[in-house]
Design a protein around this motif. Structure first.
Motif, mmCIF file in Angstrom:
data_model
loop_
_atom_site.group_PDB
_atom_site.id
_atom_site.type_symbol
_atom_site.label_atom_id
_atom_site.label_comp_id
_atom_site.label_asym_id
_atom_site.label_seq_id
_atom_site.Cartn_x
_atom_site.Cartn_y
_atom_site.Cartn_z
ATOM 1 N N TYR A 25 0.960 -1.161 -0.020
ATOM 2 C CA TYR A 25 0.275 -0.401 -0.134
ATOM 3 C C TYR A 25 0.709 1.424 0.049
ATOM 4 C CZ TYR A 25 -3.465 -3.130 0.848
ATOM 5 O OH TYR A 25 -4.963 -4.241 0.752
ATOM 6 N N VAL A 26 0.343 2.230 -0.891
ATOM 7 C CA VAL A 26 1.466 3.431 -1.341
ATOM 8 C C VAL A 26 0.458 4.463 -0.798
ATOM 9 C CG1 VAL A 26 2.967 4.661 -3.233
ATOM 10 C CG2 VAL A 26 2.691 2.240 -2.617
ATOM 11 N N TYR A 27 1.074 5.446 0.432
ATOM 12 C CA TYR A 27 -0.092 6.229 0.600
ATOM 13 C C TYR A 27 0.526 7.978 -0.383
ATOM 14 C CZ TYR A 27 -1.198 3.338 4.258
ATOM 15 O OH TYR A 27 -1.343 2.070 4.537
ATOM 16 N N TYR A 28 -0.765 8.716 -1.046
ATOM 17 C CA TYR A 28 -0.588 9.667 -0.932
ATOM 18 C C TYR A 28 -1.333 10.360 -0.686
ATOM 19 C CZ TYR A 28 1.337 7.114 -5.559
ATOM 20 O OH TYR A 28 2.559 6.217 -5.761
ATOM 21 N N PRO A 29 -1.120 11.793 -0.684
ATOM 22 C CA PRO A 29 -1.508 12.884 0.651
ATOM 23 C C PRO A 29 -2.976 12.935 -0.421
ATOM 24 C CG PRO A 29 0.103 13.952 -1.363
ATOM 25 C CD PRO A 29 -0.054 12.631 -1.210
ATOM 26 N N LEU A 35 -4.066 9.842 -8.974
ATOM 27 C CA LEU A 35 -4.510 9.061 -10.781
ATOM 28 C C LEU A 35 -3.178 9.671 -11.121
ATOM 29 C CD1 LEU A 35 -8.035 10.873 -11.518
ATOM 30 C CD2 LEU A 35 -7.393 8.587 -10.897
ATOM 31 N N THR A 36 -2.703 9.871 -10.560
ATOM 32 C CA THR A 36 -1.117 10.753 -11.387
ATOM 33 C C THR A 36 -0.125 9.366 -11.761
ATOM 34 O OG1 THR A 36 -1.413 13.053 -11.247
ATOM 35 C CG2 THR A 36 0.724 11.748 -11.835
ATOM 36 N N SER A 43 2.888 3.752 -9.083
ATOM 37 C CA SER A 43 1.435 2.132 -8.274
ATOM 38 C C SER A 43 0.780 2.058 -9.576
ATOM 39 C CB SER A 43 0.617 3.174 -7.750
ATOM 40 O OG SER A 43 1.798 3.387 -6.428
ATOM 41 N N ASP A 44 0.413 0.100 -9.701
ATOM 42 C CA ASP A 44 -0.277 -0.335 -10.431
ATOM 43 C C ASP A 44 -1.724 -0.503 -10.304
ATOM 44 O OD1 ASP A 44 2.599 -1.666 -11.496
ATOM 45 O OD2 ASP A 44 2.162 -2.509 -9.272
ATOM 46 N N PHE A 45 -2.088 -0.491 -8.957
ATOM 47 C CA PHE A 45 -4.181 -0.802 -9.178
ATOM 48 C C PHE A 45 -4.118 0.434 -8.005
ATOM 49 C CE2 PHE A 45 -2.580 -4.380 -9.919
ATOM 50 C CZ PHE A 45 -3.120 -5.309 -11.185
#
Length: 644
Positions: A25-29, A35-36, A43-45
């Motif tokens: 799991y990769v966290y984004y703000p 989406l980017t 990231s893959d999904f």
């Protein structure tokens, strides 16, 4: 994913276990960052993405996998219909949905949770719309959250993958997520997540309110009806104790029962007024009591009925206000003592400490009537060893309904506890609690039949059961019918539209103008006749369902076109009333408000509020026209006077 996205985590945990795949799991703000990351292959999904034509060019989409749990976050429990400015996350479809469904709202875009919270705290918006991943930080920050999925047409969401890289895996994931196992797990995890978050947030609010958890809260619960039953082992069961102690558990407060089964309401109420206890319930909400108590949200609606001895003055009175000459018993200081003092001013009421004393007085002919809740009457019938010679006065019927809540003294502690318990109550399954404890009475015919059961043949038993069934249907009809007008009542309205008002339905709110002066001038009998006349007009000109919800207020619901609506309103705005017996002729006007078809399912409360606002808008316009006409008439008279 964004932090605390329980939906994404639930779906991909299931995928990981089923396909034996390691998931990182990769966290984004923010959502745009997610989406980017997918578009660039970082990231893959990702999950919870709404399909659009533009996005289809950037990503591979699965078919819809789940709804997007969406909330309106605010500081005061706001709704989209009660605010003027709302924040929406940048780069999402929420802005378009708000414009479509609530075009009058002003939109302000934001990026990420921190900016959304700043908009709320600085008062730049009255609410922000966002997904479930914002639920935890918003609730822990003290904000309220209301689910919006039933108010705006939020499209379902899908999984996405980097374009052209994982199409086969995406198809496999989609098929598995569609299974009953995963869909059930998703629902349960979201429900548990919301409950745990709300509970944690409420417990934090208790701490911030400075409430000492080491100091027990003293609770008194009246032994009455299905609200509460005290048992020989010291336990107490019923709607009220389950609501109170469940709320205490959610808030992590030490609530201790200090009342006993034989304690009178008068004693409990005196302790409450003297602030010797911290919590009292069941207690009916009324305007006079708001000056001496703080109230939680209501957890039950009680209805009042009039009880008399069997055979005493059958079909004499159609309303309580007519019972001027009767001896009526009430429990001292309870809600019906208060109500009857208003309905029968300057009349002596016979007061008793509890229902048991009152029942004895009725049976011994010390009084002729008593007023109580339907639930208390049911309990009397159910627990009696013999067939009591008492009956409900069916002609009067259910004459009063009121909301039942938890009461707190007018202290600093009570002021803090009331909103906390209110929020805890919203987390309870009240329908389940009430249904679990609401036991129908052992009706007279059924009880008599049971006493003779051993001597009856099989055919007689079948006949009795059939009669009991018919009686049940009759009683159900009576409980949903307004006794005066024979229209449906408020209970029937709430039951019919408990899940919302259909999008295609038109709702009309009717209110008789200056009805109180009619009652005051000509008496309640004429007022009742006016209401009956309006009800007959409704039956004649309205093709849908009709309800009298109390006093001079009516609700009409139906699927009609513009011509049918206009025809009905034309004939319902004015009533030509005349009484030959009393030599009275009146021109009665009726105010109306209309909530037109809205294109989506809305709650009954929201639709009635919309119709109510429409009615008061119409009233203001009418008053404005009336005022201009009056001024014109006065000016004409003044001009004529000057000329002469």
């Amino acid at each position: 994913m964004e932090a605390d996205d329980i939906v994404t985590r639930t779906l991909f945990n299931a995928v990981s276990e089923h396909f034996e795949l390691p998931i990182e799991y990769v966290y984004y703000p923010s959502f745009n960052d997610i989406l980017t990351a997918i578009e660039t292959g970082e990231s893959d999904f990702a999950a919870n993405v709404t399909f659009t034509e533009a996005r289809q060019e950037r990503f591979d989409f699965s078919s819809p996998t789940n709804i997007e749990y969406t909330y309106l976050y605010s500081s005061n429990g706001a709704t989209l219909s009660s605010i003027t400015t709302v924040g929406v996350p940048h780069g999402t479809i929420y802005g378009d949905l708000i414009v479509k469904n609530y075009p009058e709202l002003k939109l302000i875009e934001y990026s990420g949770h921190l900016e959304a919270r700043q908009l709320l705290e600085q008062g730049k918006v009255e609410g922000v719309v966002d997904a479930i991943n914002q639920l935890k930080p918003m609730l822990l920050a003290g904000f309220d959250a209301k689910l919006l999925n039933h108010q705006i047409s939020i499209k379902p969401v899908s999984l996405i993958a980097t374009k052209g890289l994982h199409s086969e895996q995406l198809r496999q994931f989609e098929q598995y997520i569609h299974t009953a196992k995963v869909q059930k797990a998703l629902r349960e995890s979201v429900e548990d997540y919301q409950f745990e978050l709300r509970q944690s947030a409420l417990r934090e609010m208790v701490t911030r309110a400075g409430i000492d958890r080491n100091q027990p809260l003293r609770v008194k619960i009246e032994h009455t009806g299905q609200y509460a039953t005290y048992h020989d082992n010291g336990s107490v069961t019923g709607v009220t104790p389950e609501v109170i102690f469940s709320a205490c558990q959610i808030l992590l407060l030490d609530c201790q029962l200090v009342s006993h089964s034989n304690e009178t309401w008068e004693s409990m109420y005196d302790d409450f007024l003297s602030q010797r206890i911290d919590v009292l319930s069941p207690i009916a909400i009324s305007e006079p009591r708001k000056s001496i108590a703080h109230f939680s949200l209501p957890y039950y609606t009680s209805t009042g009925v009039v009880i008399k001895r069997e055979g005493y003055k059958d079909n004499v009175y159609s309303s309580v206000s007519e019972m001027i000459v009767e001896k009526i018993g009430v429990v001292r200081d309870d809600i019906y003592h208060e109500v009857l003092e208003e309905m029968l001013p300057q009349k002596r009421l016979y007061t008793y400490n509890n229902d048991s004393e009152r029942l004895k007085a009725l049976l011994s002919r010390e009084i002729d009537y008593l007023v109580t809740t339907r639930s208390s009457f049911n309990k009397i019938l159910r627990e009696s060893e013999n067939v009591l010679p008492i009956v409900e006065d069916k002609l009067i019927g259910e004459f009063y309904s009121n909301d039942i809540a938890i009461g707190f003294p007018k202290t600093a502690l009570g002021s803090s506890l009331a909103p906390l318990f209110s929020q805890a109550i919203t987390m309870l399954d009240l329908e389940r609690i009430v249904n679990n404890h609401y036991i129908l009475p052992d009706w007279r015919a059924t009880l008599q039949s049971e006493q003779k059961l051993a001597r009856l043949s099989l055919s007689i038993i079948i006949l009795v059961l059939f009669a009991s069934l018919l009686l049940s249907f009759y009683l159900n009809h009576q409980s949903n019918t307004d006794n005066l007008t024979k229209l449906n009542n408020r209970r029937a309205l709430k039951r019919r539209y408990s899940k919302g008002v259909p999008p295609e339905a038109t709702v009309i709110y009717l209110d008789v103008n200056k009805f109180k002066p009619i009652n005051d001038t000509y008496g309640h009998e004429i007022g009742d006749q006016v209401l009956k006349k309006l009800a007959r007009n409704i039956i004649r000109y309205w093709t849908g369902r009709s309800y009298r919800i109390g006093g001079d207020e009516f609700i009409l619901v139906g699927v009609v076109n513009g011509v049918e609506l206009g025809h009905a309103l034309l004939h319902l705005q004015k009533i030509k009333f005349s009484s030959r017996t009393n030599d009275i002729t009146l021109d009665v006007s009726v105010a109306f408000g209309v909530s037109k078809p809205r294109g989506e399912l809305m709650s009954l409360e929201d639709v009635m509020h919309e119709a109510d606002l429409s009615m008061y808008s119409n009233k203001r316009k009418a008053n404005h026209v009336e005022t201009k006409l009056l001024k014109s008439q006065l000016q004409t008279r003044l001009d004529e006077s000057l000329v002469s």
